[in-house]
Design a protein around this motif. Structure first.
Motif, PDB file in Angstrom:
ATOM      1  N   GLU A 129      -5.656   7.478  -3.496  1.00  0.00           N
ATOM      2  CA  GLU A 129      -4.874   6.573  -4.329  1.00  0.00           C
ATOM      3  C   GLU A 129      -3.469   6.389  -3.775  1.00  0.00           C
ATOM      4  O   GLU A 129      -2.929   5.268  -3.768  1.00  0.00           O
ATOM      5  CB  GLU A 129      -4.814   7.097  -5.765  1.00  0.00           C
ATOM      6  CG  GLU A 129      -3.894   6.327  -6.701  1.00  0.00           C
ATOM      7  CD  GLU A 129      -4.255   4.852  -6.844  1.00  0.00           C
ATOM      8  OE1 GLU A 129      -3.356   4.078  -7.234  1.00  0.00           O
ATOM      9  OE2 GLU A 129      -5.417   4.476  -6.558  1.00  0.00           O
ATOM     10  N   ARG A 132      -3.670   4.197  -0.716  1.00  0.00           N
ATOM     11  CA  ARG A 132      -3.882   2.802  -1.130  1.00  0.00           C
ATOM     12  C   ARG A 132      -2.564   2.163  -1.571  1.00  0.00           C
ATOM     13  O   ARG A 132      -2.285   0.998  -1.241  1.00  0.00           O
ATOM     14  CB  ARG A 132      -4.896   2.747  -2.275  1.00  0.00           C
ATOM     15  CG  ARG A 132      -5.300   1.325  -2.687  1.00  0.00           C
ATOM     16  CD  ARG A 132      -6.063   1.321  -3.989  1.00  0.00           C
ATOM     17  NE  ARG A 132      -5.218   1.769  -5.097  1.00  0.00           N
ATOM     18  CZ  ARG A 132      -4.286   1.001  -5.667  1.00  0.00           C
ATOM     19  NH1 ARG A 132      -4.061  -0.229  -5.239  1.00  0.00           N
ATOM     20  NH2 ARG A 132      -3.565   1.479  -6.674  1.00  0.00           N
ATOM     21  N   GLN A 133      -1.732   2.930  -2.304  1.00  0.00           N
ATOM     22  CA  GLN A 133      -0.453   2.395  -2.752  1.00  0.00           C
ATOM     23  C   GLN A 133       0.473   2.120  -1.567  1.00  0.00           C
ATOM     24  O   GLN A 133       1.240   1.152  -1.573  1.00  0.00           O
ATOM     25  CB  GLN A 133       0.208   3.366  -3.731  1.00  0.00           C
ATOM     26  CG  GLN A 133      -0.505   3.477  -5.068  1.00  0.00           C
ATOM     27  CD  GLN A 133       0.165   4.467  -6.001  1.00  0.00           C
ATOM     28  OE1 GLN A 133       1.355   4.777  -5.867  1.00  0.00           O
ATOM     29  NE2 GLN A 133      -0.588   4.999  -6.961  1.00  0.00           N
ATOM     30  N   CYS A 134       0.424   2.952  -0.545  1.00  0.00           N
ATOM     31  CA  CYS A 134       1.218   2.722   0.668  1.00  0.00           C
ATOM     32  C   CYS A 134       0.745   1.456   1.382  1.00  0.00           C
ATOM     33  O   CYS A 134       1.562   0.645   1.849  1.00  0.00           O
ATOM     34  CB  CYS A 134       1.121   3.925   1.607  1.00  0.00           C
ATOM     35  SG  CYS A 134       1.979   5.402   1.035  1.00  0.00           S
ATOM     36  N   GLU A 136      -0.586  -1.148   0.121  1.00  0.00           N
ATOM     37  CA  GLU A 136      -0.155  -2.317  -0.643  1.00  0.00           C
ATOM     38  C   GLU A 136       1.243  -2.790  -0.250  1.00  0.00           C
ATOM     39  O   GLU A 136       1.578  -3.966  -0.409  1.00  0.00           O
ATOM     40  CB  GLU A 136      -0.182  -2.010  -2.140  1.00  0.00           C
ATOM     41  CG  GLU A 136      -1.573  -1.980  -2.746  1.00  0.00           C
ATOM     42  CD  GLU A 136      -1.530  -1.764  -4.253  1.00  0.00           C
ATOM     43  OE1 GLU A 136      -0.436  -1.434  -4.773  1.00  0.00           O
ATOM     44  OE2 GLU A 136      -2.574  -1.936  -4.902  1.00  0.00           O
ATOM     45  N   PRO A 139       0.227  -4.478   3.772  1.00  0.00           N
ATOM     46  CA  PRO A 139      -1.223  -4.597   3.960  1.00  0.00           C
ATOM     47  C   PRO A 139      -1.648  -5.054   5.351  1.00  0.00           C
ATOM     48  O   PRO A 139      -2.764  -4.752   5.785  1.00  0.00           O
ATOM     49  CB  PRO A 139      -1.628  -5.629   2.895  1.00  0.00           C
ATOM     50  CG  PRO A 139      -0.367  -6.349   2.540  1.00  0.00           C
ATOM     51  CD  PRO A 139       0.721  -5.360   2.715  1.00  0.00           C
ATOM     52  N   GLU A 142      -2.723  -1.988   7.516  1.00  0.00           N
ATOM     53  CA  GLU A 142      -3.534  -1.020   6.766  1.00  0.00           C
ATOM     54  C   GLU A 142      -4.097   0.090   7.639  1.00  0.00           C
ATOM     55  O   GLU A 142      -3.973   1.280   7.315  1.00  0.00           O
ATOM     56  CB  GLU A 142      -4.675  -1.725   6.033  1.00  0.00           C
ATOM     57  CG  GLU A 142      -5.586  -0.725   5.306  1.00  0.00           C
ATOM     58  CD  GLU A 142      -6.650  -1.385   4.450  1.00  0.00           C
ATOM     59  OE1 GLU A 142      -7.440  -0.632   3.832  1.00  0.00           O
ATOM     60  OE2 GLU A 142      -6.692  -2.630   4.391  1.00  0.00           O
TER      61      GLU A 142
END
Length: 272
Positions: A129, A132-134, A136, A139, A142
């Motif tokens: 999680e 994933r926030q990083c 965002e 992107p 990624e």
């Protein structure tokens, strides 16, 4: 005990034994003298009473002195981990990826310099999680962000003095504790770099209590969990805001800028 104290104690014991033996000497000698025998009895009693009086006076004069490990009331030394007991060199770590300057800045701002990085230490969610926030935040990078986050334990290396330092303080009678912002992922991956943990009387990582320094609750949690008195503790952290958080709950604190600096400041407080 210093040599002069040892020699003084030996001489004192020999003298007391000699005085105690006087009555037996006069009782057994051929030309027994009752006067000398009684005098020796009184001498023995007098020396015994004086020795007891001196001992009681010594205890009275020293009753308020603290033993080693309690100078000036400090009994507990609390350590941050990152940049105190281990090196956290994320800049050199990121340089290994050989990103362009623009790409490097974007990835750093999405990871190490982002609010997500600190919240990761709170431990409310699993590692995926936080990754994933990083992602965002940038992107377009990624895959690189995921790789950077996966390998973040490479930032951590134990300080050469760390284990020797905490072992020494332990031998001096201090109680030792850890209070550090750390994520579950980093704790699990970096255990081999933290051999000093075995000397600790208590350890609190932020991820285990879902609190972060410099929030007052995490310091209060440490004091309550281990039954510590704030005025008997000194906290060592590389960040001034974390030191101030400790001071706000009554714990003395030293901002760490180097090993020699912090040991000198500890010595001024009587911790040596």
């Amino acid at each position: 005990m210093k040599n002069w104290k040892r020699y003084g104690a030996i001489i004192g014991i020999i003298f007391l034994l000699a005085v105690a033996a006087l009555p037996m000497y006069f009782a057994l000698k051929g030309d027994f003298s009752q006067n000398m025998f009684m005098a020796s009895i009184f001498a023995m009693l007098f020396v015994a009473v004086m020795a007891y009086a001196i001992w009681m006076l010594y205890r009275y004069l020293n009753k308020n002195k603290k033993p080693s490990g309690e100078s000036k009331g400090i009994r507990n030394v609390i350590f941050d981990v990152g940049c105190v007991l281990v090196d956290f060199d994320w800049k050199s770590y990121v340089d290994k990826f050989d990103f362009s300057e623009e790409k490097r800045n974007r990835i750093v701002n999405a990871t190490f310099k982002s609010p997500v990085w600190d919240e990761r230490d709170r431990g409310l969610y699993d590692e995926e999680e936080y990754v994933r926030q990083c992602v965002e935040l940038a992107p377009e990078y990624e895959s690189d962000i995921r790789e950077v986050m996966r390998r973040t334990p490479e930032c951590i290396h134990r300080m050469p003095y760390a284990e020797t330092w905490v072992k020494y303080l332990k031998s001096r009678g201090y109680n030792l504790y850890i209070l550090s912002n750390y994520s579950h992922y980093m704790v699990e991956k970096n255990k081999k770099e933290m051999p000093f943990l075995k000397y600790m009387d208590g350890v609190i990582f932020s991820c285990d209590v879902n609190m972060l320094k410099p929030e007052h609750q995490i310091y209060e949690n440490l004091l309550e969990t281990f039954g510590l008195k704030a005025d008997e503790c000194v906290f060592i952290d590389d960040r001034e805001e974390n030191c101030q958080g400790a001071r706000d709950v009554g714990i003395q604190a030293i901002q760490f800028t180097g090993f020699k600096q912090v040991t000198a400041e500890l010595e001024k407080m009587g911790v040596k």
